[in-house]
Write a protein that holds these residues in place. Structure first.
Motif, PDB file in Angstrom:
ATOM      1  N   THR A 127       0.857  -1.187   0.000  1.00 49.00           N
ATOM      2  CA  THR A 127       0.000   0.000   0.000  1.00 49.00           C
ATOM      3  C   THR A 127       0.889   1.230   0.000  1.00 49.00           C
ATOM      4  O   THR A 127       2.008   1.213   0.517  1.00 49.00           O
ATOM      5  CB  THR A 127      -0.905   0.012   1.237  1.00 49.00           C
ATOM      6  N   LEU A 132      -3.734   8.455  -2.591  1.00 50.52           N
ATOM      7  CA  LEU A 132      -4.471   7.950  -1.438  1.00 50.52           C
ATOM      8  C   LEU A 132      -5.237   6.674  -1.791  1.00 50.52           C
ATOM      9  O   LEU A 132      -5.812   6.556  -2.873  1.00 50.52           O
ATOM     10  CB  LEU A 132      -5.437   9.039  -0.954  1.00 50.52           C
ATOM     11  N   ASN A 133      -5.212   5.716  -0.852  1.00 50.79           N
ATOM     12  CA  ASN A 133      -5.961   4.463  -0.983  1.00 50.79           C
ATOM     13  C   ASN A 133      -5.545   3.635  -2.208  1.00 50.79           C
ATOM     14  O   ASN A 133      -6.375   2.967  -2.838  1.00 50.79           O
ATOM     15  CB  ASN A 133      -7.468   4.722  -1.043  1.00 50.79           C
ATOM     16  N   HIS A 134      -4.271   3.663  -2.526  1.00 54.17           N
ATOM     17  CA  HIS A 134      -3.753   2.902  -3.664  1.00 54.17           C
ATOM     18  C   HIS A 134      -2.832   1.778  -3.200  1.00 54.17           C
ATOM     19  O   HIS A 134      -2.213   1.862  -2.125  1.00 54.17           O
ATOM     20  CB  HIS A 134      -2.988   3.811  -4.633  1.00 54.17           C
ATOM     21  N   LEU A 190      -8.030   1.024  -4.000  1.00 55.34           N
ATOM     22  CA  LEU A 190      -8.684   0.168  -3.010  1.00 55.34           C
ATOM     23  C   LEU A 190     -10.066   0.659  -2.597  1.00 55.34           C
ATOM     24  O   LEU A 190     -10.992  -0.144  -2.422  1.00 55.34           O
ATOM     25  CB  LEU A 190      -7.792   0.046  -1.774  1.00 55.34           C
ATOM     26  N   SER A 191     -10.200   1.950  -2.467  1.00 54.22           N
ATOM     27  CA  SER A 191     -11.487   2.498  -2.000  1.00 54.22           C
ATOM     28  C   SER A 191     -11.611   3.939  -2.451  1.00 54.22           C
ATOM     29  O   SER A 191     -10.617   4.595  -2.810  1.00 54.22           O
ATOM     30  CB  SER A 191     -11.588   2.411  -0.470  1.00 54.22           C
ATOM     31  N   ALA A 193     -11.817   7.791  -2.307  1.00 56.76           N
ATOM     32  CA  ALA A 193     -11.224   8.775  -1.393  1.00 56.76           C
ATOM     33  C   ALA A 193     -12.292   9.613  -0.700  1.00 56.76           C
ATOM     34  O   ALA A 193     -12.076  10.096   0.420  1.00 56.76           O
ATOM     35  CB  ALA A 193     -10.267   9.678  -2.168  1.00 56.76           C
ATOM     36  N   TYR A 233      -7.869  -2.664   3.467  1.00 56.99           N
ATOM     37  CA  TYR A 233      -9.266  -2.243   3.380  1.00 56.99           C
ATOM     38  C   TYR A 233      -9.618  -1.929   1.919  1.00 56.99           C
ATOM     39  O   TYR A 233      -8.853  -1.285   1.189  1.00 56.99           O
ATOM     40  CB  TYR A 233      -9.514  -0.999   4.232  1.00 56.99           C
ATOM     41  N   TYR A 234     -10.794  -2.355   1.504  1.00 61.19           N
ATOM     42  CA  TYR A 234     -11.279  -2.076   0.148  1.00 61.19           C
ATOM     43  C   TYR A 234     -12.802  -1.947   0.190  1.00 61.19           C
ATOM     44  O   TYR A 234     -13.467  -2.358   1.152  1.00 61.19           O
ATOM     45  CB  TYR A 234     -10.884  -3.197  -0.820  1.00 61.19           C
TER      46      TYR A 234
END
Length: 253
Positions: A127, A132-134, A190-191, A193, A233-234
């Motif tokens: 990660t 962000l969230n990649h 992943l999710s 932002a 987390y996803y």
């Protein structure tokens, strides 16, 4: 009255025939001589030129199937027999052996490239803080042949029953090919932002499947890279990029 006897006209003509014949024969001889001299001067005289020869370009290429007009080794049209039979090879043309000038196997030779998968690569994931969230996926070729990373990775966390979408705008112009020891990359969002994603969950086991030469086909063994102890987390926004040559392209940075 004295009678006159006329001399037959044929007696004179008969006497002149030998002389006329000799004149005609002489004229013919002179004409033949002149013709011979002219022929010798232009190189086309009546002379023994030896056996006839045929240029290479006029010889028909031997045919393995006995095509009419083709000449086999025995000289029989359409025989197609003898060493001359079979496919023709141009003089000096090198036979394709899949090797370069030094005798080493050519990287792009048929049989010397395969599809990248879990059996010939080492896969790691990590990660990242930016973007962000990649998550970055790295695939290293551990085999002895060039391998192709086709399309994009198929991710599955735990027992997830759906497949993340691929970001079409990340598709490269050409397939990413890895030489032995080289790495290729893909990114995963992943999710969302802004928190708009749904069905959020934390994955503790990740399976990465590889595609074959056609979309969604089986590319061989999958891989299960290690995840952080806390998991990843996803949510429903989970998406992946196509395989890329560099990590920066995979992360869009």
């Amino acid at each position: 009255m004295t009678a006159f006897r006329s001399t037959p006209a044929t007696s004179t003509s008969r006497a002149s025939r030998p002389r006329a014949a000799r004149r005609l024969a002489g004229a013919a001889a002179l004409a033949l001589t002149a013709l011979a001299l002219t022929a010798c001067q232009d190189g086309k005289g009546l002379q023994d030129e030896g056996a006839a020869t045929v240029s290479d370009s006029a010889v028909a290429t031997p045919s393995a199937t006995g095509t009419p007009g083709a000449t086999g080794a025995s000289g029989t049209p359409g025989s197609g027999s003898g060493p001359a039979s079979g496919s023709a090879t141009k003089p000096g043309a090198a036979k394709k052996t899949g090797r370069d000038a030094k005798g080493s196997a050519a990287p792009s030779a048929e049989g010397n490239r395969v599809t990248c998968n879990g059996s010939n690569t080492a896969v790691t994931v990590q990660t990242v803080s930016r973007p962000l969230n990649h998550m970055l996926i790295t695939v290293k070729n551990t085999g002895t042949k060039n391998c192709d990373l086709t399309y994009y990775p198929v991710l599955r966390f735990d027992e997830m029953q759906w497949a993340p979408t691929a970001q079409k705008d990340t598709q490269p112009q050409a397939v990413v090919t890895l030489a032995p020891g080289r790495s290729g990359y893909a990114g995963a969002v992943l999710s969302a932002a802004d928190g708009s994603g749904e069905g959020g969950a934390t994955g503790h086991r990740l399976t990465i499947a590889f595609q074959g030469r056609t979309p969604h086909s089986d590319g061989g063994a999958s891989s299960t890279p290690s995840l952080p102890a806390a998991g990843v987390y996803y949510d429903s926004s989970l998406a992946v990029t196509y395989w890329q040559q560099s990590a920066s392209d995979a992360l869009g940075s």
